[in-house]
Design a protein around this motif. Structure first.
Motif, PDB file in Angstrom:
ATOM      1  N   UNK A  74       0.824  -1.203   0.000  1.00 55.07           N
ATOM      2  CA  UNK A  74       0.000   0.000   0.000  1.00 55.07           C
ATOM      3  C   UNK A  74       0.856   1.250   0.000  1.00 55.07           C
ATOM      4  N   UNK A 104       6.584  -8.201   1.907  1.00 47.75           N
ATOM      5  CA  UNK A 104       7.524  -8.429   0.811  1.00 47.75           C
ATOM      6  C   UNK A 104       7.384  -9.827   0.236  1.00 47.75           C
ATOM      7  N   UNK A 107       5.087 -10.902  -3.840  1.00 52.54           N
ATOM      8  CA  UNK A 107       5.629  -9.904  -4.751  1.00 52.54           C
ATOM      9  C   UNK A 107       4.582  -9.351  -5.710  1.00 52.54           C
ATOM     10  N   UNK A 108       3.613 -10.164  -6.089  1.00 50.89           N
ATOM     11  CA  UNK A 108       2.650  -9.680  -7.082  1.00 50.89           C
ATOM     12  C   UNK A 108       1.705  -8.644  -6.482  1.00 50.89           C
ATOM     13  N   UNK A 109       1.651  -8.545  -5.141  1.00 53.03           N
ATOM     14  CA  UNK A 109       0.772  -7.559  -4.525  1.00 53.03           C
ATOM     15  C   UNK A 109       1.500  -6.256  -4.230  1.00 53.03           C
ATOM     16  N   UNK A 110       2.804  -6.233  -4.426  1.00 49.15           N
ATOM     17  CA  UNK A 110       3.566  -5.069  -3.989  1.00 49.15           C
ATOM     18  C   UNK A 110       3.388  -3.903  -4.929  1.00 49.15           C
ATOM     19  N   UNK A 111       3.054  -2.750  -4.359  1.00 45.36           N
ATOM     20  CA  UNK A 111       3.024  -1.575  -5.223  1.00 45.36           C
ATOM     21  C   UNK A 111       4.149  -0.616  -4.903  1.00 45.36           C
TER      22      UNK A 111
ATOM     23  N   UNK B   4      14.553 -11.068  -1.852  1.00 44.98           N
ATOM     24  CA  UNK B   4      15.475 -10.308  -1.000  1.00 44.98           C
ATOM     25  C   UNK B   4      16.860 -10.207  -1.597  1.00 44.98           C
ATOM     26  N   UNK B 214       3.528 -13.272 -13.123  1.00 43.90           N
ATOM     27  CA  UNK B 214       2.534 -12.377 -12.552  1.00 43.90           C
ATOM     28  C   UNK B 214       3.076 -10.958 -12.653  1.00 43.90           C
ATOM     29  N   UNK B 215       2.184 -10.003 -12.805  1.00 46.06           N
ATOM     30  CA  UNK B 215       2.624  -8.613 -12.927  1.00 46.06           C
ATOM     31  C   UNK B 215       2.223  -7.888 -11.646  1.00 46.06           C
ATOM     32  N   UNK B 216       3.182  -7.319 -10.949  1.00 39.83           N
ATOM     33  CA  UNK B 216       2.854  -6.677  -9.674  1.00 39.83           C
ATOM     34  C   UNK B 216       2.215  -5.311  -9.919  1.00 39.83           C
ATOM     35  N   UNK B 217       1.575  -4.779  -8.870  1.00 40.41           N
ATOM     36  CA  UNK B 217       0.912  -3.472  -9.005  1.00 40.41           C
ATOM     37  C   UNK B 217       1.916  -2.398  -9.384  1.00 40.41           C
ATOM     38  N   UNK B 218       3.120  -2.554  -8.878  1.00 32.44           N
ATOM     39  CA  UNK B 218       4.180  -1.598  -9.186  1.00 32.44           C
ATOM     40  C   UNK B 218       4.408  -1.553 -10.687  1.00 32.44           C
ATOM     41  N   UNK B 302      -4.592   4.558  -2.925  1.00 28.67           N
ATOM     42  CA  UNK B 302      -3.208   4.104  -2.752  1.00 28.67           C
ATOM     43  C   UNK B 302      -3.105   3.007  -1.700  1.00 28.67           C
ATOM     44  N   UNK B 303      -4.186   2.803  -0.923  1.00 34.66           N
ATOM     45  CA  UNK B 303      -4.147   1.717   0.056  1.00 34.66           C
ATOM     46  C   UNK B 303      -4.692   0.421  -0.521  1.00 34.66           C
ATOM     47  N   UNK B 305      -5.078  -2.355  -4.041  1.00 34.94           N
ATOM     48  CA  UNK B 305      -4.144  -3.020  -4.943  1.00 34.94           C
ATOM     49  C   UNK B 305      -4.610  -2.834  -6.375  1.00 34.94           C
TER      50      UNK B 305
END
Lengths: 180, 346
Positions: A74, A104, A107-111, B4, B214-218, B302-303, B305
């Motif tokens: 988020x 972390x 990974x697919x949920x990380x924005x 990591x 998979x494609x992340x939100x970023x 922004x909170x 997904x």
């Protein structure tokens, strides 16, 4: 001005207080519960806040350690933490602040990219901890670690101070960060 | 956990590992402060990507061939390099793969290569789907149903399509030896069972490994910014975003549709450096959308997904599904996807 200062109150007898700041209420509550379950010689007090500044009207003990919890899923939590950091006295950053990044693992949920948080912690010269607070075992391990950190910051561990610990932790960090 | 140990934290500013340059999220102010503190001459490497240019299709390519690639929903996979793959043995591969599929379908019975089956597999090269000269040629695999009557010679119905490609995969090509062919991106359209069977055959024959991408939100927000930045003559579809709000018992979905010209106007206001997109511009673009939404609905997007981004250029879903709508920017879209696939492999 409600800037939080580290030494503006007297310490309580054998008490150590931690303040957890973050927008993820459920995760903070769970982490607080895990910490309170830990065996500890000092009396633990856990305060939770969504953001700083804290309301002035409340009578609270001296805060020994502040942990900012950022959820990598988020962007809102990162923005809220960045805004809260302005309300802290600079003296807090001498070992009494830590950053905790959660989420972390998925990974697919990380924005937010992991490096953003690494940079944030590096700018404020504070340690950064990674933990998936949603998984109980990791949360329990992190709670243990935070309790230990808190005891040191409250001065209950003879021979180690918060500043000592900060330089110890920084020494074990990836040295490449110094180049960035 | 691999996330990591990402390779971008290499200590030296290695020119060949461009991947790390794309992911450093510090503001220039922080970097400048840092360099002043250390009194070193620090060459800043802010993250940037090139906006896909429209004219990257090679001149001798038939745009009709790309019709098979557009307007279909593809599921993405990343693929490790293929061992001893040859572009001249396509007929061989077709026969073997046909036999394999038939064998899988009729498990337990003996099947001979060359028998008459009711399906046919065709391998063909896709000319022009590559970024630089070094990239290996892309190729297409199709499963067609053969009609039973021998008098009818027309092509059967396409049951399944899959294609392999590599666009600007320099960082992977450099690390790999001669026997390997690097085609890190695999796109499949059709029944899941067929994808699984084809995947197994490739894995057994060429010693490679497929993984769903998979494609992340970023990355989705980067795609939104890059595709909005593309210049289009006319817009075929509205720009649409879909967010998923995690709440119990069922998650909420928030959909936000913008007129594509408005989105482009917003991007033009945000965009400063010509020809490139930086992390700050992407963040600012998305923040504008979030604050606009917040002002009207008091909801912090922004909170939540980001799950789906859909523009006139292409549309992508976080589960690894993509649909490309515009042939002009096909290479640009594939370049970014190849980068994600390569990042997943490494």
């Amino acid at each position: 001005m409600s800037v939080l200062r580290p030494l503006d109150r007297l310490p309580g007898l054998n008490t150590a207080t931690i303040l957890l700041v973050g927008t993820e209420d459920a995760l903070l509550q769970q982490l607080a519960d895990s910490m309170l379950k830990e065996d500890c010689t000092s009396e633990l007090k856990v305060h939770l806040a969504r953001s700083l500044p804290l309301p002035c009207s409340v009578n609270r003990p001296r805060i020994d350690l502040i942990v900012f919890v950022v959820n990598l899923h988020s962007k809102h939590s990162l923005q809220s933490v960045e805004e809260s950091l302005c309300h802290l006295d600079a003296a807090f950053f001498l070992g009494k602040v830590a950053f905790l990044a959660t989420g972390a693992g998925r990974d697919s949920h990380c924005s937010i990219h992991r490096n953003t948080v690494v940079k944030l912690a590096h700018t404020y010269r504070s340690p950064l901890l990674f933990c998936d607070l949603e998984i109980e075992d990791f949360r329990a391990a992190m709670a243990q670690r935070l309790v230990r950190l808190l005891q040191i910051c409250a001065g209950h561990v003879p021979g180690v101070s918060a500043l000592n610990l900060l330089s110890l932790l920084r020494g074990s960090e990836n040295p490449s960060l110094e180049d960035l | 956990m691999d996330s990591y140990d990402a390779p971008e934290l290499t200590p030296r500013q290695d020119a060949s590992s461009r991947l790390k340059d794309f992911f450093i999220g510090a503001t220039p102010l922080q970097k400048r402060l840092e360099s002043v503190r250390k009194q070193t001459s620090f060459i800043p490497t802010p993250p940037r990507r090139k906006i896909p240019q429209g004219s990257q299709l090679q001149e001798d390519v038939d745009p009709q061939k790309f019709a098979v690639l557009l307007h279909k929903q593809w599921t993405l996979y990343s693929l490790t390099p293929l061992y001893k793959f040859s572009y001249t043995d396509f007929k061989e591969y077709s026969k073997l793969l046909t036999a394999f599929i038939a064998a899988e379908k009729k498990k337990g019975l003996a099947v001979e290569v060359g028998d008459d089956f009711n399906i046919k597999v065709i391998f063909s090269t896709l000319m022009g789907v590559k970024g630089t000269e070094r990239d290996p040629e892309a190729f297409l695999v199709q499963i067609l149903s053969k009609s039973q009557l021998p008098s009818e010679h027309k092509e059967g119905k396409v049951l399944w399509t899959g294609w392999f490609c590599c666009v600007f995969g320099d960082s992977l090509l450099e690390t790999v030896s001669e026997d390997f062919t690097c085609l890190p991106l695999f796109l499949a359209n059709g029944a899941e069972t067929n994808t699984a069977i084809i995947g197994t055959w490739f894995q057994k024959t060429f010693d490679c490994y497929f993984r769903p991408l998979a494609i992340s939100s970023f990355n989705l927000s980067w795609m939104a910014a890059m595709w909005t930045a593309c210049k289009m003559d006319h817009y075929m579809a509205t720009t649409e975003f879909l967010w998923s709000v995690p709440c119990s018992p069922h998650s909420l979905d928030i959909s936000y549709a913008i007129h594509p010209e408005d989105a482009k106007a917003l991007w033009d206001n945000v965009h400063k450096t010509p020809g490139e997109v930086t992390q700050e511009e992407v963040d600012l673009f998305m923040d504008c959308l979030y604050s606009h939404f917040h002002r009207h609905f008091k909801i912090h997007l922004s909170a939540t997904r980001l799950v789906r981004v859909s523009t006139s250029v292409a549309s992508a879903h976080t589960d690894g599904k993509i649909k490309i709508l515009c042939p002009k920017y096909l290479i640009g879209v594939l370049a970014y996807l190849t980068e994600l696939a390569v990042f997943q492999i490494e």
